[in-house]
Write a protein that holds these residues in place. Structure first.
Motif, PDB file in Angstrom:
ATOM      1  N   GLN A  78     -69.753  65.697 -20.035  1.00 44.97           N
ATOM      2  CA  GLN A  78     -68.685  66.234 -20.883  1.00 44.97           C
ATOM      3  C   GLN A  78     -68.192  65.152 -21.844  1.00 44.97           C
ATOM      4  O   GLN A  78     -67.974  65.409 -23.027  1.00 44.97           O
ATOM      5  N   VAL A  79     -68.029  63.930 -21.342  1.00 40.47           N
ATOM      6  CA  VAL A  79     -67.606  62.809 -22.183  1.00 40.47           C
ATOM      7  C   VAL A  79     -68.638  62.575 -23.285  1.00 40.47           C
ATOM      8  O   VAL A  79     -68.292  62.409 -24.453  1.00 40.47           O
ATOM      9  N   LYS A  80     -69.914  62.595 -22.907  1.00 42.22           N
ATOM     10  CA  LYS A  80     -70.993  62.364 -23.872  1.00 42.22           C
ATOM     11  C   LYS A  80     -70.952  63.393 -25.010  1.00 42.22           C
ATOM     12  O   LYS A  80     -71.083  63.043 -26.184  1.00 42.22           O
ATOM     13  N   LYS A  81     -70.751  64.654 -24.660  1.00 45.04           N
ATOM     14  CA  LYS A  81     -70.684  65.707 -25.681  1.00 45.04           C
ATOM     15  C   LYS A  81     -69.541  65.466 -26.653  1.00 45.04           C
ATOM     16  O   LYS A  81     -69.697  65.606 -27.870  1.00 45.04           O
ATOM     17  N   LEU A  82     -68.374  65.093 -26.108  1.00 47.50           N
ATOM     18  CA  LEU A  82     -67.217  64.862 -26.968  1.00 47.50           C
ATOM     19  C   LEU A  82     -67.403  63.637 -27.857  1.00 47.50           C
ATOM     20  O   LEU A  82     -67.010  63.653 -29.025  1.00 47.50           O
ATOM     21  N   VAL A  83     -68.012  62.593 -27.309  1.00 52.00           N
ATOM     22  CA  VAL A  83     -68.264  61.379 -28.119  1.00 52.00           C
ATOM     23  C   VAL A  83     -69.252  61.704 -29.223  1.00 52.00           C
ATOM     24  O   VAL A  83     -69.045  61.325 -30.387  1.00 52.00           O
ATOM     25  N   GLU A  84     -70.317  62.434 -28.894  1.00 46.40           N
ATOM     26  CA  GLU A  84     -71.318  62.828 -29.912  1.00 46.40           C
ATOM     27  C   GLU A  84     -70.641  63.640 -31.028  1.00 46.40           C
ATOM     28  O   GLU A  84     -70.891  63.401 -32.214  1.00 46.40           O
ATOM     29  N   LYS A  85     -69.836  64.603 -30.621  1.00 45.07           N
ATOM     30  CA  LYS A  85     -69.161  65.464 -31.593  1.00 45.07           C
ATOM     31  C   LYS A  85     -68.236  64.642 -32.494  1.00 45.07           C
ATOM     32  O   LYS A  85     -68.185  64.842 -33.710  1.00 45.07           O
ATOM     33  N   SER A  86     -67.511  63.711 -31.903  1.00 43.41           N
ATOM     34  CA  SER A  86     -66.563  62.899 -32.660  1.00 43.41           C
ATOM     35  C   SER A  86     -67.237  61.919 -33.599  1.00 43.41           C
ATOM     36  O   SER A  86     -66.688  61.591 -34.657  1.00 43.41           O
TER      37      SER A  86
END
Length: 147
Positions: free
Chosen positions: A137-145
């Motif tokens: 979940q953290v990875k997805k948010l970092v990628e998106k940001s």
């Protein structure tokens, strides 16, 4: 009361109540914690206990995913139950909004501007959210940001 003491008390309660499935989950977690303590050669810190609990949770989530793909409803239900039991011992999970705020703050701190610097951001975020958020979940948010 620390997590290991809680596990011990819950194990006794599960034995008294004859809850075989719950007892089995608690015993497997206690065994994993004991193995980790033997491996490190000392008592486990809270951080190490959370690491073991997260590893156990991740294994069960992966198994759940596999069982659901194989249409094994019986095993899928068992994994859901085990995940539910384990979640009682982990810290409260962060909401997506709280997690996004931490990710944004960390991106500002690390001055990251592209996906190439994702590792730097992940390395800074994960210790902040230890036990409170799933790495994917953290990875997805970092990628998106960062995109």
């Amino acid at each position: 009361m620390n997590i290991q003491d809680r596990l011990q008390e819950d194990m006794k309660q599960a034995m008294r109540n004859r809850e075989k499935e719950r007892l089995s989950v608690i015993r497997s977690v206690k065994a994993a914690l004991q193995n980790e303590a033997i491996k490190t050669g000392s008592d486990l810190s809270l951080d190490e206990v959370l690491t073991v609990l997260n590893r156990e949770m991740k294994q069960r989530k992966e198994s759940l995913h596999e069982f659901e793909q194989a249409n094994r409803q019986d095993l899928s239900n068992k994994m859901k139950y085990e995940i539910e039991i384990l979640s009682h011992y982990l810290p409260k999970q962060l909401t997506e909004e709280e997690l996004q705020a931490i990710v944004d703050e960390t991106i500002t701190e690390t001055e990251a501007s592209s996906k190439a610097e994702m590792g730097k951001v992940m390395g800074a975020v994960m210790p902040k959210v230890k036990g409170q958020a799933d790495g994917t979940q953290v990875k997805k948010l970092v990628e998106k940001s960062l995109s």
